[in-house]
Design a protein around this motif. Sequence first.
Motif, PDB file in Angstrom:
ATOM      1  N   PRO A 236      -6.998  16.857   3.789  1.00  0.00           N
ATOM      2  CA  PRO A 236      -8.088  16.336   4.626  1.00  0.00           C
ATOM      3  C   PRO A 236      -9.133  15.562   3.832  1.00  0.00           C
ATOM      4  O   PRO A 236      -9.735  14.623   4.349  1.00  0.00           O
ATOM      5  N   PHE A 237      -9.367  15.953   2.581  1.00  0.00           N
ATOM      6  CA  PHE A 237     -10.344  15.250   1.748  1.00  0.00           C
ATOM      7  C   PHE A 237      -9.860  13.841   1.438  1.00  0.00           C
ATOM      8  O   PHE A 237     -10.587  12.858   1.571  1.00  0.00           O
ATOM      9  N   LEU A 238      -8.583  13.741   1.016  1.00  0.00           N
ATOM     10  CA  LEU A 238      -8.011  12.446   0.684  1.00  0.00           C
ATOM     11  C   LEU A 238      -7.889  11.564   1.925  1.00  0.00           C
ATOM     12  O   LEU A 238      -8.146  10.352   1.875  1.00  0.00           O
ATOM     13  N   PHE A 239      -7.517  12.160   3.060  1.00  0.00           N
ATOM     14  CA  PHE A 239      -7.347  11.400   4.299  1.00  0.00           C
ATOM     15  C   PHE A 239      -8.665  10.763   4.733  1.00  0.00           C
ATOM     16  O   PHE A 239      -8.725   9.566   5.039  1.00  0.00           O
ATOM     17  N   ARG A 240      -9.734  11.550   4.757  1.00  0.00           N
ATOM     18  CA  ARG A 240     -11.029  11.026   5.201  1.00  0.00           C
ATOM     19  C   ARG A 240     -11.501   9.900   4.289  1.00  0.00           C
ATOM     20  O   ARG A 240     -11.908   8.829   4.752  1.00  0.00           O
ATOM     21  N   CYS A 241     -11.454  10.142   2.978  1.00  0.00           N
ATOM     22  CA  CYS A 241     -11.928   9.129   2.034  1.00  0.00           C
ATOM     23  C   CYS A 241     -11.080   7.860   2.107  1.00  0.00           C
ATOM     24  O   CYS A 241     -11.602   6.748   2.018  1.00  0.00           O
ATOM     25  N   SER A 242      -9.766   8.026   2.292  1.00  0.00           N
ATOM     26  CA  SER A 242      -8.873   6.870   2.336  1.00  0.00           C
ATOM     27  C   SER A 242      -9.122   6.016   3.575  1.00  0.00           C
ATOM     28  O   SER A 242      -9.122   4.782   3.499  1.00  0.00           O
ATOM     29  N   VAL A 243      -9.333   6.657   4.722  1.00  0.00           N
ATOM     30  CA  VAL A 243      -9.592   5.903   5.950  1.00  0.00           C
ATOM     31  C   VAL A 243     -10.909   5.138   5.833  1.00  0.00           C
ATOM     32  O   VAL A 243     -10.999   3.957   6.203  1.00  0.00           O
ATOM     33  N   LEU A 244     -11.933   5.783   5.315  1.00  0.00           N
ATOM     34  CA  LEU A 244     -13.228   5.111   5.147  1.00  0.00           C
ATOM     35  C   LEU A 244     -13.112   3.932   4.187  1.00  0.00           C
ATOM     36  O   LEU A 244     -13.636   2.842   4.443  1.00  0.00           O
ATOM     37  N   MET A 245     -12.397   4.146   3.075  1.00  0.00           N
ATOM     38  CA  MET A 245     -12.261   3.090   2.078  1.00  0.00           C
ATOM     39  C   MET A 245     -11.411   1.949   2.617  1.00  0.00           C
ATOM     40  O   MET A 245     -11.688   0.764   2.363  1.00  0.00           O
ATOM     41  N   LEU A 246     -10.377   2.270   3.377  1.00  0.00           N
ATOM     42  CA  LEU A 246      -9.508   1.246   3.970  1.00  0.00           C
ATOM     43  C   LEU A 246     -10.298   0.341   4.911  1.00  0.00           C
ATOM     44  O   LEU A 246     -10.229  -0.890   4.826  1.00  0.00           O
ATOM     45  N   ALA A 247     -11.053   0.966   5.810  1.00  0.00           N
ATOM     46  CA  ALA A 247     -11.823   0.191   6.788  1.00  0.00           C
ATOM     47  C   ALA A 247     -12.886  -0.671   6.106  1.00  0.00           C
ATOM     48  O   ALA A 247     -13.042  -1.860   6.422  1.00  0.00           O
ATOM     49  N   ALA A 248     -13.616  -0.080   5.168  1.00  0.00           N
ATOM     50  CA  ALA A 248     -14.657  -0.832   4.471  1.00  0.00           C
ATOM     51  C   ALA A 248     -14.064  -1.987   3.676  1.00  0.00           C
ATOM     52  O   ALA A 248     -14.637  -3.082   3.614  1.00  0.00           O
ATOM     53  N   SER A 249     -12.894  -1.760   3.096  1.00  0.00           N
ATOM     54  CA  SER A 249     -12.275  -2.792   2.275  1.00  0.00           C
ATOM     55  C   SER A 249     -11.762  -3.959   3.109  1.00  0.00           C
ATOM     56  O   SER A 249     -11.658  -5.075   2.603  1.00  0.00           O
ATOM     57  N   VAL A 250     -11.394  -3.701   4.367  1.00  0.00           N
ATOM     58  CA  VAL A 250     -11.037  -4.815   5.259  1.00  0.00           C
ATOM     59  C   VAL A 250     -12.228  -5.767   5.381  1.00  0.00           C
ATOM     60  O   VAL A 250     -12.083  -6.989   5.333  1.00  0.00           O
ATOM     61  N   VAL A 251     -13.416  -5.187   5.511  1.00  0.00           N
ATOM     62  CA  VAL A 251     -14.639  -5.996   5.594  1.00  0.00           C
ATOM     63  C   VAL A 251     -14.868  -6.741   4.286  1.00  0.00           C
ATOM     64  O   VAL A 251     -15.133  -7.953   4.276  1.00  0.00           O
ATOM     65  N   PHE A 252     -14.748  -6.032   3.155  1.00  0.00           N
ATOM     66  CA  PHE A 252     -14.951  -6.670   1.854  1.00  0.00           C
ATOM     67  C   PHE A 252     -13.950  -7.800   1.642  1.00  0.00           C
ATOM     68  O   PHE A 252     -14.302  -8.869   1.127  1.00  0.00           O
TER      69      PHE A 252
ATOM     70  N   LEU B  90      -5.254  -2.104  -0.150  1.00  0.00           N
ATOM     71  CA  LEU B  90      -4.628  -2.483   1.114  1.00  0.00           C
ATOM     72  C   LEU B  90      -5.667  -3.074   2.066  1.00  0.00           C
ATOM     73  O   LEU B  90      -5.412  -4.078   2.736  1.00  0.00           O
ATOM     74  N   GLY B  91      -6.840  -2.462   2.117  1.00  0.00           N
ATOM     75  CA  GLY B  91      -7.893  -2.958   2.999  1.00  0.00           C
ATOM     76  C   GLY B  91      -8.329  -4.365   2.638  1.00  0.00           C
ATOM     77  O   GLY B  91      -8.478  -5.224   3.519  1.00  0.00           O
ATOM     78  N   ILE B  92      -8.512  -4.621   1.354  1.00  0.00           N
ATOM     79  CA  ILE B  92      -8.914  -5.960   0.916  1.00  0.00           C
ATOM     80  C   ILE B  92      -7.821  -6.974   1.248  1.00  0.00           C
ATOM     81  O   ILE B  92      -8.097  -8.093   1.690  1.00  0.00           O
ATOM     82  N   SER B  93      -6.567  -6.564   1.039  1.00  0.00           N
ATOM     83  CA  SER B  93      -5.454  -7.441   1.384  1.00  0.00           C
ATOM     84  C   SER B  93      -5.427  -7.739   2.883  1.00  0.00           C
ATOM     85  O   SER B  93      -5.287  -8.892   3.296  1.00  0.00           O
ATOM     86  N   LEU B  94      -5.601  -6.693   3.704  1.00  0.00           N
ATOM     87  CA  LEU B  94      -5.601  -6.881   5.154  1.00  0.00           C
ATOM     88  C   LEU B  94      -6.788  -7.727   5.609  1.00  0.00           C
ATOM     89  O   LEU B  94      -6.696  -8.435   6.616  1.00  0.00           O
TER      90      LEU B  94
END
Length: 397
Positions: free
Chosen positions: A211-227, A348-352
């Motif tokens: 659950p720790f890795l899942f939460r952090c990964s989803v937040l980082m993925l979404a933020a990185s799409v913006v970045f 992945l987020g930055i790529s997306l």
Amino acid sequence: MSGAMSWPFLRLYILVLLYFSANAILNVITPLQGASLGASGTTIGLIMGAYMFTTMFFRPWAGRIIQKHGPIKILRLILIINGFALILYTFTGLEGYLVARILQGVSTAFFSMALQIGIIDALPEKDRSQGISYYSLFSYIPGIVGPVIALGIWQTGGMDYFTVVLIGIAVCTGVFGYTAKMEPNKEQPAENLSEQNVSMWESFGQLVKNPFLFRCSVLMLAASVVFGAITTFIPLYASQVPNGNAGVYLMLQAGTVVLARIMLRKRIPSDGSWHSPFMMGTMCLLAVAAQCVSFAVTGGVVFFYVGAVFMGIGQAILYPTLTTYLSFVLPKLNRNVLIGLFIAMADLGISLGGVIMGPVADFSSYSFMYMICAILGAVMIVFAYERRRPVTGTSMN
């Protein structure tokens, strides 16, 4: 090695600065060169996104290989690959740019993992957040002057200067990196991880199961799409904003990251606990930043540059906070691989941000695309909320 600002660590930070200097220039030149050759936003997004997509793919394997062979041996090898990729930019077209972006992606996967794993292993727990923060800080410093240099090269048409600069960066990074040293912190108990067999595929499963890795990964993925959307399309979007300048925007954003990292480095949590208000505020800041950029085409250049400042603060806080938190709560048995998976989600987020948001911009507009980014950030505010206090990783071995 002790203290995040001791000389051995300063050498590592300077190496990071040299390595990412090329990216600060290429992130501006590549989209502009693609547009001048008639490439669509979708094509430009694919070329730009190939870099981080490749990095994402190799990141978890980099964590495992570095854990087995040590960061220094890997570091010296991938600096050669990175040098070849930079030289490739100087004599090829769009197809060559795609190959170069892929080679850079492989290099960056191993480079950043080697540096960050080395920093985490070498620093005492109380200094981890500062070490990761400084690493990230020095990776953003080139973004202050790099875009301005890139625009200067582009506007003067002096691509010969582009060649000289890239070759110079490749040589300096290779020479400086070959002399780098990283030693494990003697205060930390030694662990014989080589005798323990954890399947890579089991580690991949932790993306959902932990659950720790899942939460952090989803937040980082979404933020990185913006970045990623910001990095890829700001050089093209700025011309639609009255008096907007891509170089000023990127310089302002990178400068804000640097200042925020320095001023807020001791406020980044380093206790292994999840701080909901802190994380929700960070995601809110990113949402507001994206909306300011979106509105700038109508509201004016003030919103454009305010968005740059807010985006920079959000970038300065998010990555070191989540990485430090995971360094505490993840099981030490395969921590390096799991942190590699987390960073892969950022890649992945930055790529997306380029691959997905490019078609969105083609079918609508850049302004609408950035509004979608703002909505995504707003959704993550809710996701960052955690009512109960999670158990820290002190007992997870």
